[in-house]
Design a protein around this motif. Structure first.
Motif, PDB file in Angstrom:
ATOM      1  N   ILE A  64      -5.794  -2.588   2.099  1.00 24.70           N
ATOM      2  CA  ILE A  64      -5.575  -1.563   1.085  1.00 24.70           C
ATOM      3  C   ILE A  64      -4.167  -1.008   1.275  1.00 24.70           C
ATOM      4  CG2 ILE A  64      -6.365   0.627   0.136  1.00 24.70           C
ATOM      5  CD1 ILE A  64      -9.062   0.070   1.496  1.00 24.70           C
ATOM      6  N   ALA A  65      -3.396  -0.951   0.211  1.00 23.03           N
ATOM      7  CA  ALA A  65      -2.069  -0.344   0.229  1.00 23.03           C
ATOM      8  C   ALA A  65      -2.156   1.039  -0.405  1.00 23.03           C
ATOM      9  CB  ALA A  65      -1.070  -1.208  -0.518  1.00 23.03           C
ATOM     10  N   VAL A  66      -1.690   2.048   0.311  1.00 23.96           N
ATOM     11  CA  VAL A  66      -1.787   3.430  -0.162  1.00 23.96           C
ATOM     12  C   VAL A  66      -0.393   4.049  -0.163  1.00 23.96           C
ATOM     13  CG1 VAL A  66      -2.888   5.667   0.158  1.00 23.96           C
ATOM     14  CG2 VAL A  66      -4.087   3.584   0.866  1.00 23.96           C
ATOM     15  N   PRO A  67       0.134   4.461  -1.324  1.00 24.79           N
ATOM     16  CA  PRO A  67       1.437   5.129  -1.346  1.00 24.79           C
ATOM     17  C   PRO A  67       1.332   6.502  -0.719  1.00 24.79           C
ATOM     18  CG  PRO A  67       0.428   5.225  -3.504  1.00 24.79           C
ATOM     19  CD  PRO A  67      -0.472   4.381  -2.655  1.00 24.79           C
ATOM     20  N   GLN A  68       2.353   6.863   0.029  1.00 21.65           N
ATOM     21  CA  GLN A  68       2.414   8.161   0.699  1.00 21.65           C
ATOM     22  C   GLN A  68       3.832   8.724   0.592  1.00 21.65           C
ATOM     23  OE1 GLN A  68      -0.740   9.354   3.206  1.00 21.65           O
ATOM     24  NE2 GLN A  68      -0.896   8.804   1.042  1.00 21.65           N
ATOM     25  N   PRO A  69       3.992  10.040   0.665  1.00 21.92           N
ATOM     26  CA  PRO A  69       5.342  10.594   0.668  1.00 21.92           C
ATOM     27  C   PRO A  69       6.143  10.011   1.824  1.00 21.92           C
ATOM     28  CG  PRO A  69       3.717  12.324   0.312  1.00 21.92           C
ATOM     29  CD  PRO A  69       2.956  11.096   0.699  1.00 21.92           C
ATOM     30  N   GLN A  70       7.253   9.368   1.509  1.00 23.41           N
ATOM     31  CA  GLN A  70       8.171   8.799   2.493  1.00 23.41           C
ATOM     32  C   GLN A  70       7.544   7.655   3.307  1.00 23.41           C
ATOM     33  OE1 GLN A  70      11.239  10.074   2.159  1.00 23.41           O
ATOM     34  NE2 GLN A  70      10.442  11.623   0.766  1.00 23.41           N
ATOM     35  N   ALA A  71       6.488   7.050   2.803  1.00 23.61           N
ATOM     36  CA  ALA A  71       5.840   5.995   3.593  1.00 23.61           C
ATOM     37  C   ALA A  71       4.911   5.163   2.712  1.00 23.61           C
ATOM     38  CB  ALA A  71       5.047   6.593   4.746  1.00 23.61           C
ATOM     39  N   LEU A  72       4.536   4.019   3.271  1.00 28.04           N
ATOM     40  CA  LEU A  72       3.458   3.191   2.740  1.00 28.04           C
ATOM     41  C   LEU A  72       2.481   2.953   3.881  1.00 28.04           C
ATOM     42  CD1 LEU A  72       2.164   1.169   0.630  1.00 28.04           C
ATOM     43  CD2 LEU A  72       3.510  -0.598   1.803  1.00 28.04           C
ATOM     44  N   VAL A  73       1.196   3.133   3.608  1.00 25.07           N
ATOM     45  CA  VAL A  73       0.178   2.836   4.607  1.00 25.07           C
ATOM     46  C   VAL A  73      -0.633   1.634   4.125  1.00 25.07           C
ATOM     47  CG1 VAL A  73      -1.927   3.651   5.737  1.00 25.07           C
ATOM     48  CG2 VAL A  73       0.029   5.190   5.475  1.00 25.07           C
ATOM     49  N   VAL A  74      -0.709   0.610   4.966  1.00 22.16           N
ATOM     50  CA  VAL A  74      -1.544  -0.555   4.687  1.00 22.16           C
ATOM     51  C   VAL A  74      -2.661  -0.577   5.723  1.00 22.16           C
ATOM     52  CG1 VAL A  74      -1.663  -3.068   4.596  1.00 22.16           C
ATOM     53  CG2 VAL A  74       0.315  -1.873   3.618  1.00 22.16           C
ATOM     54  N   ILE A  75      -3.896  -0.541   5.246  1.00 24.19           N
ATOM     55  CA  ILE A  75      -5.062  -0.526   6.128  1.00 24.19           C
ATOM     56  C   ILE A  75      -5.695  -1.905   6.124  1.00 24.19           C
ATOM     57  CG2 ILE A  75      -7.345   0.477   6.529  1.00 24.19           C
ATOM     58  CD1 ILE A  75      -6.286   3.010   5.128  1.00 24.19           C
ATOM     59  N   ASP A  76      -5.754  -2.509   7.299  1.00 18.76           N
ATOM     60  CA  ASP A  76      -6.404  -3.804   7.460  1.00 18.76           C
ATOM     61  C   ASP A  76      -7.900  -3.555   7.661  1.00 18.76           C
ATOM     62  OD1 ASP A  76      -7.394  -6.283   8.302  1.00 18.76           O
ATOM     63  OD2 ASP A  76      -5.494  -6.845   9.220  1.00 18.76           O
ATOM     64  N   LEU A  77      -8.694  -3.900   6.676  1.00 20.23           N
ATOM     65  CA  LEU A  77     -10.128  -3.624   6.749  1.00 20.23           C
ATOM     66  C   LEU A  77     -10.825  -4.465   7.800  1.00 20.23           C
ATOM     67  CD1 LEU A  77     -10.911  -3.482   2.918  1.00 20.23           C
ATOM     68  CD2 LEU A  77     -10.515  -1.556   4.469  1.00 20.23           C
ATOM     69  N   THR A  78     -10.257  -5.619   8.118  1.00 21.90           N
ATOM     70  CA  THR A  78     -10.913  -6.518   9.070  1.00 21.90           C
ATOM     71  C   THR A  78     -10.728  -6.075  10.513  1.00 21.90           C
ATOM     72  OG1 THR A  78      -8.985  -7.996   9.289  1.00 21.90           O
ATOM     73  CG2 THR A  78     -10.514  -8.429   7.475  1.00 21.90           C
ATOM     74  N   THR A  79      -9.724  -5.231  10.768  1.00 21.64           N
ATOM     75  CA  THR A  79      -9.458  -4.755  12.135  1.00 21.64           C
ATOM     76  C   THR A  79      -9.519  -3.245  12.250  1.00 21.64           C
ATOM     77  OG1 THR A  79      -7.064  -4.627  11.766  1.00 21.64           O
ATOM     78  CG2 THR A  79      -7.959  -6.742  12.553  1.00 21.64           C
ATOM     79  N   ALA A  80      -9.616  -2.540  11.110  1.00 21.10           N
ATOM     80  CA  ALA A  80      -9.596  -1.068  11.065  1.00 21.10           C
ATOM     81  C   ALA A  80      -8.272  -0.512  11.577  1.00 21.10           C
ATOM     82  CB  ALA A  80     -10.754  -0.470  11.853  1.00 21.10           C
ATOM     83  N   GLU A  81      -7.197  -1.284  11.449  1.00 24.00           N
ATOM     84  CA  GLU A  81      -5.871  -0.823  11.855  1.00 24.00           C
ATOM     85  C   GLU A  81      -5.097  -0.332  10.639  1.00 24.00           C
ATOM     86  OE1 GLU A  81      -4.116  -3.212  15.487  1.00 24.00           O
ATOM     87  OE2 GLU A  81      -4.859  -4.619  13.978  1.00 24.00           O
ATOM     88  N   ALA A  82      -4.355   0.745  10.826  1.00 21.13           N
ATOM     89  CA  ALA A  82      -3.508   1.293   9.781  1.00 21.13           C
ATOM     90  C   ALA A  82      -2.051   1.058  10.151  1.00 21.13           C
ATOM     91  CB  ALA A  82      -3.777   2.780   9.598  1.00 21.13           C
ATOM     92  N   HIS A  83      -1.311   0.451   9.250  1.00 23.33           N
ATOM     93  CA  HIS A  83       0.107   0.179   9.462  1.00 23.33           C
ATOM     94  C   HIS A  83       0.905   1.117   8.571  1.00 23.33           C
ATOM     95  CE1 HIS A  83      -0.854  -3.745  11.456  1.00 23.33           C
ATOM     96  NE2 HIS A  83      -1.919  -3.640  10.683  1.00 23.33           N
TER      97      HIS A  83
END
Length: 399
Positions: free
Chosen positions: A176-195
């Motif tokens: 899942i790609a989520v726009p954020q102020p001054q950032a992008l967060v990509v959440i890997d659902l298969t590992t529960a890691e947030a980049h």
């Protein structure tokens, strides 16, 4: 409180839809006002509603059973279908009849997901714009996303909006790609890691280009390419809008079909990443529609199929009336508007979204009144997947 008024207030609380270009200044001002009023409108709209189990329906209790009628297409004219008054129920896995999130949904950190069919962010009944995101997997199970430290998006004036976009899920349904102020967060659902990748700006829109690259931008043309694995951020010279574009399913094809309305220029364009000029462009052609039908604006992301067409919500006119909401299918190469589903009047602007193709010619969409529907773009048949309106934003990727 009437249904139309509730729909209007929900539309005010939603900020995914940027202003149409035909009245840029006025709509930009309205958008800022709408964002400032989100909290107030949300509380006023739902002050008398008590949500116990987080139902995504505007009506309390058990949704009524849909009428038992035979599916039929209401053909208004060649190329134009109309929303039937009575809809036949259609089962579409993994969506339940009533889209309700259980209170005891597992947390992603303890329950990684192999593949998502949908991501849902509820339109919060308390007026908050930061409710959690939930994943509906292919087995029909719900998981709450508890990683990533997600916040609402906001513009330069501090006006907030929901973070989930209909384009958030990657093509493979695993991130899942989520726009954020001054950032992008990509959440890997298969590992529960947030980049979390630093991306300067008030980021509001995202669009996947394959499974590795996310295009990030605001409402108008201008995006950066983000490689979520390496964290590399590259300015993109192509005049692409992450809001009004359609990501190609086959990246090797090299072009993104895009429906845009800029300074009165109604064009279908194809872009190759890295090229500041479109590879091709065609004027929008409505000559095949019956007299009196015209599209004034397209809004939100367009959805490509595998045959060079895109589906997108729009609003326009029909004989004798202005302001009808529509779903449209457009040939991206030629610009020809091939078919319209006329949704009628009394709906809020931004009422509807094209979510996914079911097979090669059936469109899954969300509407403000019916919930999830399917529209067969060959026969015109419309069916109902969920039996009530959905107070939520969705991103869908069906296998």
């Amino acid at each position: 409180m009437g249904t139309n008024r509730l729909t209007e207030l929900l539309e005010q609380a939603s900020a995914e839809v940027p202003p149409p270009a035909m009245a840029a200044t006025a709509w930009a001002t309205a958008r800022r006002v709408r964002r400032r009023r989100q909290l107030i409108a949300g509380v006023a709209a739902f002050a008398t509603v008590v949500a116990v189990s987080v139902p995504l329906s505007t009506r309390g209790g058990t949704p009524p059973a849909p009428p038992a009628v035979t599916p039929s297409a209401i053909a208004v004219a060649p190329g134009v279908d109309a929303m039937p008054a009575d809809l036949t129920r259609r089962t579409l896995a993994p969506f339940p009849e009533a889209l309700t999130i259980p209170e005891d949904a597992a947390e992603l950190s303890e329950h990684p997901v192999d593949r998502a069919a949908a991501v849902v962010q509820k339109v919060d009944l308390e007026g908050r714009v930061d409710p959690p995101l939930y994943v509906l997997d292919l087995d029909g199970d719900w998981t709450r996303i508890d990683v990533g430290d997600l916040r609402p998006t906001r513009d330069e004036n501090g006006n907030q909006a929901y973070a989930l976009r209909s384009t958030a899920l990657s093509p493979d349904g695993r991130r899942i790609a989520v726009p954020q102020p001054q950032a992008l967060v990509v959440i890997d659902l298969t590992t529960a890691e947030a980049h979390r990748v630093p991306v300067p700006g008030y980021n509001e829109q995202v669009m996947w280009w394959g499974d590795e690259t996310v295009l990030v931008g605001a409402g108008g043309p201008g995006v950066v390419r983000v490689d979520w694995r390496t964290g590399a951020v590259t300015p993109e010279p192509a005049g692409i809008s992450a809001w009004s574009s359609a990501g190609a399913r086959q990246v090797s094809a090299g072009a993104i079909p895009e429906l845009v309305v800029i300074d009165g220029r109604r064009m279908a364009r194809g872009w190759v990443l890295g090229d500041p000029k479109p590879a091709w462009e065609s004027p929008i052609d409505e000559s095949g529609l019956p007299g009196g039908y015209r599209i004034s604006e397209w809004y939100g992301p367009a959805l490509p199929d595998d045959a060079g067409r895109v589906a997108a919500p729009a609003w326009g006119s029909r004989p004798g009336f202005e302001g009808s909401e529509m779903l449209t299918v457009v040939n991206a190469r030629t610009g020809v508007v091939e078919r319209i589903l006329d949704l009628g009047f009394g709906r809020g602007k931004g009422c509807c979204a094209a979510l996914a193709w079911v097979g090669d010619h059936v469109l899954l969409a969300r509407t403000d009144r019916e919930g999830l529907i399917t529209w067969d773009t060959r026969t015109g048949v419309v069916t109902q997947v969920t039996v009530a309106p959905i107070e939520a934003l969705l991103s869908v990727r069906l296998p």
